[in-house]
Design a protein around this motif. Structure first.
Motif, PDB file in Angstrom:
ATOM      1  N   CYS A   1       2.470   1.664  -2.768  1.00  0.00           N
ATOM      2  CA  CYS A   1       2.873   1.430  -4.067  1.00  0.00           C
ATOM      3  C   CYS A   1       1.977   1.181  -5.099  1.00  0.00           C
ATOM      4  CB  CYS A   1       4.116   0.635  -4.292  1.00  0.00           C
ATOM      5  SG  CYS A   1       3.898  -0.992  -3.544  1.00  0.00           S
TER       6      CYS A   1
ATOM      7  N   GLU B   1       9.005  -7.649  -5.512  1.00  0.00           N
ATOM      8  CA  GLU B   1      10.057  -7.275  -4.607  1.00  0.00           C
ATOM      9  C   GLU B   1      10.506  -8.477  -3.705  1.00  0.00           C
ATOM     10  OE1 GLU B   1       8.707  -4.415  -1.520  1.00  0.00           O
ATOM     11  OE2 GLU B   1      10.747  -3.723  -1.331  1.00  0.00           O
TER      12      GLU B   1
ATOM     13  N   CYS C   1       5.549   4.871  -1.626  1.00  0.00           N
ATOM     14  CA  CYS C   1       6.483   3.978  -0.876  1.00  0.00           C
ATOM     15  C   CYS C   1       7.203   4.574   0.244  1.00  0.00           C
ATOM     16  CB  CYS C   1       7.428   3.089  -1.757  1.00  0.00           C
ATOM     17  SG  CYS C   1       8.645   2.116  -0.759  1.00  0.00           S
TER      18      CYS C   1
HETATM   19  S1  SF4 Z   1       5.539  -3.299  -0.990  1.00  0.00           S
HETATM   20 FE1  SF4 Z   1       7.790  -2.492  -1.248  1.00  0.00          FE
HETATM   21  S2  SF4 Z   1       7.440  -0.972  -2.709  1.00  0.00           S
HETATM   22 FE2  SF4 Z   1       5.426  -1.431  -1.948  1.00  0.00          FE
HETATM   23  S3  SF4 Z   1       5.259   0.224  -0.179  1.00  0.00           S
HETATM   24 FE3  SF4 Z   1       6.057  -1.733   0.616  1.00  0.00          FE
HETATM   25  S4  SF4 Z   1       8.264  -1.202   0.710  1.00  0.00           S
HETATM   26 FE4  SF4 Z   1       7.451   0.017  -0.850  1.00  0.00          FE
END
Ligand code: SF4
Ligand SMILES: Cc1cc2nc3c(=O)[nH]c(=O)nc-3n(C[C@H](O)[C@H](O)[C@H](O)COP(=O)(O)OP(=O)(O)OC[C@H]3O[C@@H](n4cnc5c(N)ncnc54)[C@H](O)[C@@H]3O)c2cc1C
Length: 482
Positions: A103, A123, A58
């Motif tokens: 991620c 999230e 991430c």
């Molecule tokens: S979805 Fe959230 S955890 Fe996944 S890469 Fe994007 S910012 Fe990072």
């Protein structure tokens, strides 16, 4: 958390007992309970493996396993606080990050073949809940620093700088040439991927915290870079990349051959309820048309999916490489196919046919993949003798974007650029060749992702804060010495 919600009586006589308003309330309560249960279920799938590849992949290094654990335990507020500690817009990244490449693509459960934890959805859920519950705190500026900064460009990079620098106590002015802040969050990415009220509430929070937005203000037209340097102690250039890559083919100037961003901006404006003459007269509306989108990146995916929603008769996406070699997210391709988009792989436009100045079709050249180029990707080459015609009433050019010529636009020839036209910065200080002028986001990286713009905004704020502190100290010392 799920256990705390009480379900209404949904017995056999349910329809008679509940009014339409009550049913709507029940529905929203049931949906909410379902969302809570789903977030808990997904979060509890995290094995807390101890090798958090998800976090390392991430760009913000979000504390993913920790907030997944808190969510699984029903401690949503703590999960939100932890997720908010590393990101200025977690609910936005949760919606639009290409998680399969970041991620989620690096989740060990995915490696074991059991499907990644849906990190992005969790999230998004955590922060949406925080907004609903009133846990998202207003900006409380730190003690007044007596210094002011200008941010040129109100996209995710600029908004992140505004948030973090205002919180530190700086006077923050954001200049943007559009009438609404948000950059591509507002006018590029379609509303079906990122609802506009989600973006606007972030902007309202910044405004309420004292960030001053100067919209319809184009640096280069309404002020030069030098003017802004006179008014402010430091500047961040976060203008993104907006020069569309051109197609060189006969007939490309025909009516109905349009730029992707013009098309997407018109559609987003309609979503805001604006009057958009070029949409209302049909020029930028795909309804009832045979649409051909040229390109294979995320912008092309947004165009094809928007055209489907506008009621196009047919939507085809023309891409010169094959599926395995396209730059866009595979998840987006799958979504588009399910919605009825036809992908025409290994194909490039050779010419545009027109009838009385309006496009009527695309002459398509078939391609094949040759030897790998310097980047390792197999370069497409023409497959001689395999051409054909596709009917089209609207052709959308979505070949990507390059930087505009900022030194010329800003009347600042000493502003150094790379050979790609992006701003040259010292990677330690994130400062450009001009003292006190920093840069962040796509204008430094080239066309990239929202999450990288947020990361750059976070980093540049830290560097600029250190630089401004040193400048303030030097000023005090100068005065004392005088
Ligand atoms: S979805 Fe959230 S955890 Fe996944 S890469 Fe994007 S910012 Fe990072
Ligand atoms: C159609 C499309 C879809 C995308 N979808 C996704 C996605 O799903 N997920 C993802 O992660 N990324 C996506 N991206 C990429 C992502 O939007 C960008 O990487 C990100 O917005 C870059 O942020 P930024 O702040 O650097 O610039 P931008 O968001 O481009 O903002 C720059 C701002 O600067 C302003 N500006 C420019 N020049 C001037 C000037 N001279 N004076 C004043 N203001 C100026 C512009 O008006 C704009 O508001 C998409 C991009 C496009 C084009």
């Amino acid at each position: 958390m799920a256990g705390m919600l009480s379900f209404p009586d949904v017995g056999q006589d349910y329809p008679e007992k509940r009014s339409p308003e009550q049913r709507a309330e029940d529905f929203s309560e049931i949906s909410r309970a379902y969302a809570v249960a789903k977030a808990e279920e997904q979060s509890s799938r995290c094995s807390q493996c101890g090798v958090p590849y998800c976090s390392t992949h991430c760009p913000l290094h979000n504390h993913i396993p920790d907030w997944l654990r808190l969510t699984a335990e029903g401690r949503l507020r703590e999960a939100y606080e932890l997720s908010n500690a590393t990101s200025t817009m977690p609910e936005i990244c949760g919606r639009i990050c290409p998680q399969d490449r970041l991620c989620e693509g690096n989740c060990v459960i995915e490696f074991s073949g059991h499907g990644a934890v849906t990190i992005g959805s969790v999230e998004k859920f955590i922060t949406d809940t925080a907004w609903e519950e009133g846990w998202v705190e207003p900006i409380v500026p730190g003690p007044d620093k007596g210094q002011s900064i200008a941010v040129i460009g109100a996209g995710p990079a600029g908004l992140t700088v505004a948030d973090l620098m205002r919180t530190r106590g700086y006077d923050v002015h954001v200049y943007d040439r559009h009438d609404r802040p948000g950059g591509l969050l507002t006018y590029g990415i379609p509303g079906f991927k990122l609802e506009k009220h989600i973006v606007m509430r972030r902007i309202e929070r910044l405004e309420a915290g004292g960030v001053v937005f100067h919209t319809n203000f184009e640096v280069g037209r309404d002020a030069s870079l030098d003017d802004l340097r006179q008014r402010h102690d430091a500047i961040v250039v976060a203008t993104g990349v907006y020069k569309p890559r051109a197609i060189k083919a006969p007939g490309v100037g025909s009516g109905g051959v349009v730029e992707a961003l013009d098309y997407l901006i018109a559609s987003n404006r309609k979503g805001f309820g604006d009057a958009v003459p070029a949409f209302d007269d049909g020029s930028l509306d795909a309804n009832g048309k045979n649409v051909v989108v040229v390109g294979g990146g995320d912008t092309a995916m947004d165009c094809v999916r928007t055209a489907i929603r506008q009621g196009a008769s047919s939507v085809k996406c023309l891409y010169r490489r094959d599926r395995a070699n396209m730059p866009g997210s595979q998840r987006e391709v799958k979504n588009a196919e399910e919605e009825g988009v036809e992908f025409v792989w290994l194909s490039a436009p050779d010419a545009f046919h027109d009838t009385a100045g309006a496009v009527a079709g695309v002459q398509v050249a078939k391609m094949r993949l040759g030897d790998p180029d310097a980047s390792g990707r197999r370069a497409p080459e023409r497959d001689p003798g395999a051409e054909y015609r596709l009917d089209a009433d609207l052709v959308i050019k979505a070949l990507g974007f390059d930087p505009e010529e900022l030194p010329k636009m800003f009347d600042a020839p000493e502003l150094a650029v790379t050979r790609w036209g992006t701003l040259r910065v010292d990677h330690k200080t994130m400062m450009t060749s001009l003292d006190g002028v920093f840069a962040a986001g796509d204008i430094v990286r080239g066309a990239s992702l929202v999450v990288w713009a947020v990361r750059d905004g976070r980093d540049v704020s830290e560097r600029m804060h250190a630089w401004l502190k040193a400048k303030a100290v030097a000023r005090v010392e100068e005065k004392a010495a005088a």
